[in-house]
Design a protein around this motif. Structure first.
Motif, PDB file in Angstrom:
ATOM      1  N   ALA A   1      45.443  35.489  39.134  1.00  0.00           N
ATOM      2  CA  ALA A   1      44.263  35.893  39.812  1.00  0.00           C
ATOM      3  C   ALA A   1      44.502  36.267  40.974  1.00  0.00           C
ATOM      4  N   MET A   2      45.345  36.535  41.641  1.00  0.00           N
ATOM      5  CA  MET A   2      46.647  36.868  42.767  1.00  0.00           C
ATOM      6  C   MET A   2      46.166  38.876  42.477  1.00  0.00           C
TER       7      MET A   2
ATOM      8  N   TYR B   1      43.064  40.450  42.018  1.00  0.00           N
ATOM      9  CA  TYR B   1      42.836  40.788  43.343  1.00  0.00           C
ATOM     10  C   TYR B   1      43.341  41.713  43.920  1.00  0.00           C
ATOM     11  N   SER B   2      44.980  41.513  44.005  1.00  0.00           N
ATOM     12  CA  SER B   2      45.504  42.838  45.018  1.00  0.00           C
ATOM     13  C   SER B   2      45.423  44.087  44.213  1.00  0.00           C
TER      14      SER B   2
ATOM     15  N   ASN C   1      41.809  46.437  45.064  1.00  0.00           N
ATOM     16  CA  ASN C   1      42.331  46.341  46.803  1.00  0.00           C
ATOM     17  C   ASN C   1      42.695  47.259  47.458  1.00  0.00           C
TER      18      ASN C   1
ATOM     19  N   LEU D   1      37.300  43.675  41.477  1.00  0.00           N
ATOM     20  CA  LEU D   1      37.483  42.509  41.046  1.00  0.00           C
ATOM     21  C   LEU D   1      37.724  42.930  39.355  1.00  0.00           C
TER      22      LEU D   1
ATOM     23  N   GLN E   1      33.498  35.995  45.918  1.00  0.00           N
ATOM     24  CA  GLN E   1      34.034  36.253  45.430  1.00  0.00           C
ATOM     25  C   GLN E   1      35.157  35.466  44.162  1.00  0.00           C
TER      26      GLN E   1
ATOM     27  N   LEU F   1      36.208  36.491  40.859  1.00  0.00           N
ATOM     28  CA  LEU F   1      38.029  35.838  40.171  1.00  0.00           C
ATOM     29  C   LEU F   1      38.510  35.100  39.296  1.00  0.00           C
TER      30      LEU F   1
ATOM     31  N   THR G   1      39.799  36.230  35.725  1.00  0.00           N
ATOM     32  CA  THR G   1      40.901  35.798  35.377  1.00  0.00           C
ATOM     33  C   THR G   1      40.472  35.371  34.281  1.00  0.00           C
TER      34      THR G   1
END
Length: 196
Positions: free
Chosen positions: A25-26, A29-30, A33, A145, A177, A181, A185
């Motif tokens: 998930a992280m 997200y990154s 972005n 995302l 979000q 997300l 995922t």
């Protein structure tokens, strides 16, 4: 096996699963972005819902981003994807094309595919169109995302694809979000396992 050992194994497995889900998930997200200022032959705009003859707010922001890429000279052409969601509405790609024309994009610089209903179909059909028109390098335009899975799919389909996240995404608040997300995922894991 003693009950205590079984509980310990179960806790280890659950912890490992939680770490895998959290780290994925992280990374999703990154990934979305991070912006890259790349030039490409085309922007592939992934479809989203339409409201009658108008793009939904989510789709409109994707189109606006692609139009900006076009006007800034970052892409030469746009490929709109998406078929008919509700049988009484026009195809997403046609609504996207019409909106882009209203924003000053030349009709000759817009290609469409109107048969897809999923992200993989969007990309597969857009990839065929890009190949037919000798457009090799493509920017995938979608919400931040959505991009890690979409770009991964595009590359698995043999495309020279790069992310171009919509900077004005409608998914800006934590409240909007988190569900997106979680959904991405889940679908990312499904794609990694089943390639669908």
């Amino acid at each position: 096996m003693p009950k205590k050992s079984l509980v310990l194994i179960l806790l280890v497995v659950m912890s490992a699963l939680l770490v895998a889900i959290s780290s994925t998930a992280m990374s999703i997200y990154s990934y979305g972005n991070n912006t890259h200022n790349l030039k490409a032959d085309a922007a592939i705009v992934l479809g989203a819902a339409v409201w009658g003859e108008e793009p939904s707010p989510v789709f409109r922001e994707r189109i606006n981003h692609a139009v900006n890429l076009y006007k800034n000279g970052d892409v030469k052409q746009m490929i709109f994807t998406g078929g008919v969601g509700d049988k009484d509405e026009p195809a997403e790609a046609i609504v996207g094309k019409n909106y882009a024309i209203q924003q000053g994009v030349k009709t000759a610089d817009i290609l469409t595919e109107t048969q897809s209903r999923t992200t993989r179909q969007n990309l597969n059909n857009a990839g065929e169109i890009a190949s037919l028109h000798q457009l090799t390098k493509c920017l995938i335009v979608s919400d931040p995302l959505h991009l890690k899975r979409a770009v991964w799919m595009a590359r698995d389909l043999g495309m020279d694809a790069y992310p171009s996240p919509t900077p004005t995404t409608r998914y800006r608040s934590l409240q909007s979000q988190i569900p997106f997300l979680m959904r991405e995922t889940y679908f990312y894991f499904v794609y990694l396992i089943f390639k669908i």
